[in-house]
Design a protein around this motif. Sequence first.
Motif, PDB file in Angstrom:
ATOM      1  N   PRO A 177       0.812  -1.215   0.000  1.00  0.00           N
ATOM      2  CA  PRO A 177       0.000   0.000   0.000  1.00  0.00           C
ATOM      3  C   PRO A 177       0.845   1.265   0.000  1.00  0.00           C
ATOM      4  CG  PRO A 177       0.158  -0.844   2.212  1.00  0.00           C
ATOM      5  CD  PRO A 177       0.925  -1.806   1.336  1.00  0.00           C
ATOM      6  N   GLY A 178       0.306   2.293  -0.622  1.00  0.00           N
ATOM      7  CA  GLY A 178       0.848   3.630  -0.482  1.00  0.00           C
ATOM      8  C   GLY A 178      -0.072   4.439   0.414  1.00  0.00           C
ATOM      9  N   PHE A 179       0.447   5.568   0.915  1.00  0.00           N
ATOM     10  CA  PHE A 179      -0.315   6.329   1.906  1.00  0.00           C
ATOM     11  C   PHE A 179       0.019   7.803   1.785  1.00  0.00           C
ATOM     12  CE2 PHE A 179      -0.592   7.877   6.430  1.00  0.00           C
ATOM     13  CZ  PHE A 179      -1.966   7.750   6.580  1.00  0.00           C
ATOM     14  N   PHE A 180      -1.029   8.638   1.725  1.00  0.00           N
ATOM     15  CA  PHE A 180      -0.870  10.088   1.799  1.00  0.00           C
ATOM     16  C   PHE A 180      -1.427  10.550   3.137  1.00  0.00           C
ATOM     17  CE2 PHE A 180      -1.589   9.858  -3.007  1.00  0.00           C
ATOM     18  CZ  PHE A 180      -0.228   9.787  -3.283  1.00  0.00           C
ATOM     19  N   SER A 181      -0.560  11.053   3.987  1.00  0.00           N
ATOM     20  CA  SER A 181      -0.955  11.540   5.307  1.00  0.00           C
ATOM     21  C   SER A 181      -1.571  12.927   5.185  1.00  0.00           C
ATOM     22  CB  SER A 181       0.276  11.606   6.216  1.00  0.00           C
ATOM     23  OG  SER A 181       0.056  12.429   7.328  1.00  0.00           O
ATOM     24  N   LEU A 182      -2.705  13.137   5.828  1.00  0.00           N
ATOM     25  CA  LEU A 182      -3.326  14.460   5.813  1.00  0.00           C
ATOM     26  C   LEU A 182      -2.397  15.503   6.414  1.00  0.00           C
ATOM     27  CD1 LEU A 182      -7.013  13.682   6.902  1.00  0.00           C
ATOM     28  CD2 LEU A 182      -6.141  14.004   4.585  1.00  0.00           C
ATOM     29  N   LYS A 183      -1.836  15.209   7.580  1.00  0.00           N
ATOM     30  CA  LYS A 183      -1.036  16.220   8.268  1.00  0.00           C
ATOM     31  C   LYS A 183       0.242  16.555   7.501  1.00  0.00           C
ATOM     32  CE  LYS A 183       1.266  13.019  11.494  1.00  0.00           C
ATOM     33  NZ  LYS A 183       1.385  12.624  12.925  1.00  0.00           N
ATOM     34  N   GLU A 184       0.793  15.593   6.780  1.00  0.00           N
ATOM     35  CA  GLU A 184       2.017  15.859   6.035  1.00  0.00           C
ATOM     36  C   GLU A 184       1.768  16.768   4.840  1.00  0.00           C
ATOM     37  OE1 GLU A 184       3.975  12.193   5.099  1.00  0.00           O
ATOM     38  OE2 GLU A 184       4.361  11.712   7.211  1.00  0.00           O
ATOM     39  N   TRP A 185       0.507  16.882   4.428  1.00  0.00           N
ATOM     40  CA  TRP A 185       0.143  17.786   3.331  1.00  0.00           C
ATOM     41  C   TRP A 185      -0.586  19.031   3.835  1.00  0.00           C
ATOM     42  CZ3 TRP A 185       1.924  17.575  -1.544  1.00  0.00           C
ATOM     43  CH2 TRP A 185       2.577  16.403  -1.930  1.00  0.00           C
ATOM     44  N   GLY A 186      -0.462  19.303   5.137  1.00  0.00           N
ATOM     45  CA  GLY A 186      -0.967  20.549   5.683  1.00  0.00           C
ATOM     46  C   GLY A 186      -2.456  20.593   5.947  1.00  0.00           C
ATOM     47  N   LEU A 187      -3.115  19.448   5.923  1.00  0.00           N
ATOM     48  CA  LEU A 187      -4.552  19.397   6.185  1.00  0.00           C
ATOM     49  C   LEU A 187      -4.816  19.014   7.638  1.00  0.00           C
ATOM     50  CD1 LEU A 187      -5.856  17.659   2.941  1.00  0.00           C
ATOM     51  CD2 LEU A 187      -5.612  20.080   3.437  1.00  0.00           C
ATOM     52  N   PRO A 188      -6.039  19.273   8.125  1.00  0.00           N
ATOM     53  CA  PRO A 188      -6.342  18.888   9.516  1.00  0.00           C
ATOM     54  C   PRO A 188      -6.083  17.407   9.740  1.00  0.00           C
ATOM     55  CG  PRO A 188      -8.081  20.276   8.621  1.00  0.00           C
ATOM     56  CD  PRO A 188      -7.172  19.944   7.476  1.00  0.00           C
ATOM     57  N   ALA A 189      -5.248  17.122  10.710  1.00  0.00           N
ATOM     58  CA  ALA A 189      -4.802  15.747  10.928  1.00  0.00           C
ATOM     59  C   ALA A 189      -5.910  14.886  11.490  1.00  0.00           C
ATOM     60  CB  ALA A 189      -3.604  15.734  11.875  1.00  0.00           C
ATOM     61  N   GLY A 190      -6.031  13.682  10.956  1.00  0.00           N
ATOM     62  CA  GLY A 190      -6.928  12.697  11.525  1.00  0.00           C
ATOM     63  C   GLY A 190      -6.139  11.760  12.421  1.00  0.00           C
ATOM     64  N   GLY A 191      -6.729  10.624  12.740  1.00  0.00           N
ATOM     65  CA  GLY A 191      -6.010   9.602  13.494  1.00  0.00           C
ATOM     66  C   GLY A 191      -6.121   9.714  14.999  1.00  0.00           C
ATOM     67  N   ASN A 192      -6.870  10.713  15.497  1.00  0.00           N
ATOM     68  CA  ASN A 192      -7.072  10.830  16.937  1.00  0.00           C
ATOM     69  C   ASN A 192      -8.419  10.236  17.329  1.00  0.00           C
ATOM     70  OD1 ASN A 192      -4.763  12.676  17.868  1.00  0.00           O
ATOM     71  ND2 ASN A 192      -5.629  13.835  16.166  1.00  0.00           N
ATOM     72  N   LEU A 193      -8.439   9.517  18.426  1.00  0.00           N
ATOM     73  CA  LEU A 193      -9.708   9.126  19.036  1.00  0.00           C
ATOM     74  C   LEU A 193      -9.864   9.889  20.333  1.00  0.00           C
ATOM     75  CD1 LEU A 193     -10.038   5.281  18.411  1.00  0.00           C
ATOM     76  CD2 LEU A 193     -11.272   7.140  17.302  1.00  0.00           C
ATOM     77  N   ILE A 194     -11.042  10.475  20.525  1.00  0.00           N
ATOM     78  CA  ILE A 194     -11.284  11.364  21.645  1.00  0.00           C
ATOM     79  C   ILE A 194     -12.564  10.968  22.366  1.00  0.00           C
ATOM     80  CG2 ILE A 194     -10.075  13.274  20.524  1.00  0.00           C
ATOM     81  CD1 ILE A 194     -12.859  14.457  19.857  1.00  0.00           C
ATOM     82  N   LEU A 195     -12.759  11.538  23.543  1.00  0.00           N
ATOM     83  CA  LEU A 195     -13.981  11.349  24.315  1.00  0.00           C
ATOM     84  C   LEU A 195     -14.766  12.653  24.316  1.00  0.00           C
ATOM     85  CD1 LEU A 195     -12.479   9.354  27.278  1.00  0.00           C
ATOM     86  CD2 LEU A 195     -14.189   8.481  25.686  1.00  0.00           C
ATOM     87  N   VAL A 196     -16.075  12.529  24.136  1.00  0.00           N
ATOM     88  CA  VAL A 196     -16.959  13.688  24.129  1.00  0.00           C
ATOM     89  C   VAL A 196     -18.169  13.421  25.014  1.00  0.00           C
ATOM     90  CG1 VAL A 196     -16.259  14.338  21.787  1.00  0.00           C
ATOM     91  CG2 VAL A 196     -18.308  12.920  22.113  1.00  0.00           C
ATOM     92  N   THR A 197     -18.842  14.504  25.377  1.00  0.00           N
ATOM     93  CA  THR A 197     -20.112  14.424  26.074  1.00  0.00           C
ATOM     94  C   THR A 197     -20.844  15.740  25.842  1.00  0.00           C
ATOM     95  OG1 THR A 197     -21.168  13.916  28.190  1.00  0.00           O
ATOM     96  CG2 THR A 197     -19.224  15.324  28.278  1.00  0.00           C
ATOM     97  N   SER A 198     -22.002  15.888  26.422  1.00  0.00           N
ATOM     98  CA  SER A 198     -22.681  17.179  26.376  1.00  0.00           C
ATOM     99  C   SER A 198     -22.108  18.064  27.482  1.00  0.00           C
ATOM    100  CB  SER A 198     -24.188  17.017  26.575  1.00  0.00           C
ATOM    101  OG  SER A 198     -24.482  16.601  27.899  1.00  0.00           O
ATOM    102  N   ARG A 199     -22.222  19.364  27.323  1.00  0.00           N
ATOM    103  CA  ARG A 199     -21.749  20.267  28.369  1.00  0.00           C
ATOM    104  C   ARG A 199     -22.544  20.077  29.659  1.00  0.00           C
ATOM    105  NH1 ARG A 199     -17.973  23.999  27.038  1.00  0.00           N
ATOM    106  NH2 ARG A 199     -17.439  24.091  24.821  1.00  0.00           N
ATOM    107  N   GLU A 200     -23.798  19.722  29.517  1.00  0.00           N
ATOM    108  CA  GLU A 200     -24.625  19.472  30.695  1.00  0.00           C
ATOM    109  C   GLU A 200     -24.092  18.280  31.491  1.00  0.00           C
ATOM    110  OE1 GLU A 200     -29.271  18.499  31.941  1.00  0.00           O
ATOM    111  OE2 GLU A 200     -28.694  18.554  29.823  1.00  0.00           O
ATOM    112  N   VAL A 201     -23.800  17.167  30.787  1.00  0.00           N
ATOM    113  CA  VAL A 201     -23.266  15.983  31.470  1.00  0.00           C
ATOM    114  C   VAL A 201     -21.876  16.282  32.031  1.00  0.00           C
ATOM    115  CG1 VAL A 201     -22.484  13.605  31.161  1.00  0.00           C
ATOM    116  CG2 VAL A 201     -24.640  14.351  30.135  1.00  0.00           C
ATOM    117  N   PHE A 202     -21.067  17.015  31.282  1.00  0.00           N
ATOM    118  CA  PHE A 202     -19.715  17.351  31.733  1.00  0.00           C
ATOM    119  C   PHE A 202     -19.761  18.120  33.050  1.00  0.00           C
ATOM    120  CE2 PHE A 202     -15.818  19.945  31.748  1.00  0.00           C
ATOM    121  CZ  PHE A 202     -14.868  18.963  31.519  1.00  0.00           C
ATOM    122  N   SER A 203     -20.724  19.010  33.162  1.00  0.00           N
ATOM    123  CA  SER A 203     -20.865  19.798  34.383  1.00  0.00           C
ATOM    124  C   SER A 203     -21.400  18.950  35.536  1.00  0.00           C
ATOM    125  CB  SER A 203     -21.787  20.985  34.132  1.00  0.00           C
ATOM    126  OG  SER A 203     -22.011  21.716  35.313  1.00  0.00           O
TER     127      SER A 203
END
Length: 309
Positions: A177-203
């Motif tokens: 396979p070949g691969f073009f990395s978003l971040k290496e071409w100056g685009l918003p980097a992907g590859g992160n997994l994050i946790l989210v919630t509502s501001r109400e639940v966060f509070s």
Amino acid sequence: MESLKFGLEWYLNPNHLPFLVGIDKGWFAEVHLDVEMIEPEAHFDAIDEIYKGNMDLAVTEPLHLVQDRLQNHDVVGFSRYLQSDSGVMFLKDKGITRPRDMIGKRLTYPSAPGPTGLAFIKSLIEADGGHCDVNDLIPINKGFYHTDALINDEADIAFSVQQHHELIEARERGYEPGFFSLKEWGLPAGGNLILVTSREVFSKRHEEIGRFLEVLKRSNEFIRNNREEAKEIYYQFTKKDPMNAIEAAIVNATLNYFTEDFSMPLDYFDHLQKWLKQSELTDSLLEPDEFWTNELLLEKSRGGVNSGN
């Protein structure tokens, strides 16, 4: 013991190992949390599930967080736990050597023919000095089966590919396979997994979420220092075959991407929302702190989150 429900962004896979470690080791129970991990039958809208009270937290990607918040949904991100790289995969025998070679190609991505995948490929081509209209690309929807789509000649390029997953799979199946990395071409980097919630639940559940993050950090550290035992926990929990070479290679690769740094800079989210506006995928811009807070992580560094006793 307090209940905390969290939803995965997709089927249970090696990306979710820190949660499995925390459950297996009893560390969530140690901080008085009774956690329930919800594995979706389909790729659901996590924010809707939080609004309905079906879960408290959800795993997602920064792109989905920013898109939801720009649509005025009550959502905030507060912790990253996996940091890899994402972009475009192709097979090297297809004559693609640089992003502008993608003009006119068949593109597979999970939300095809939606506009976001097309916009990212257009931006990659233009970052390489090419000119591209989205009509120059042929969207194909093969779901998340990126590697199959390329091998079966159903698509020429696959977007939203994870460096530690699909590239490993393709190599293990005997392809280059070949691969073009978003971040290496100056685009918003992907590859992160994050946790989210509502501001109400966060509070309202600030303290419990802080304890949840303590366990997650402990799990990531355990994985870094105890790779073999961490793999055993994964296979015991998922009942998958440890002799499956493809699965084993993906698990081994994924172990390298569970980050020590759970914070994210606000500039990351500003870059992402400005790209969405430049790509005509939104009309709105918000202050970057509307998307993300490092508040709990700063409290943890100051010793401000207790164990629930």
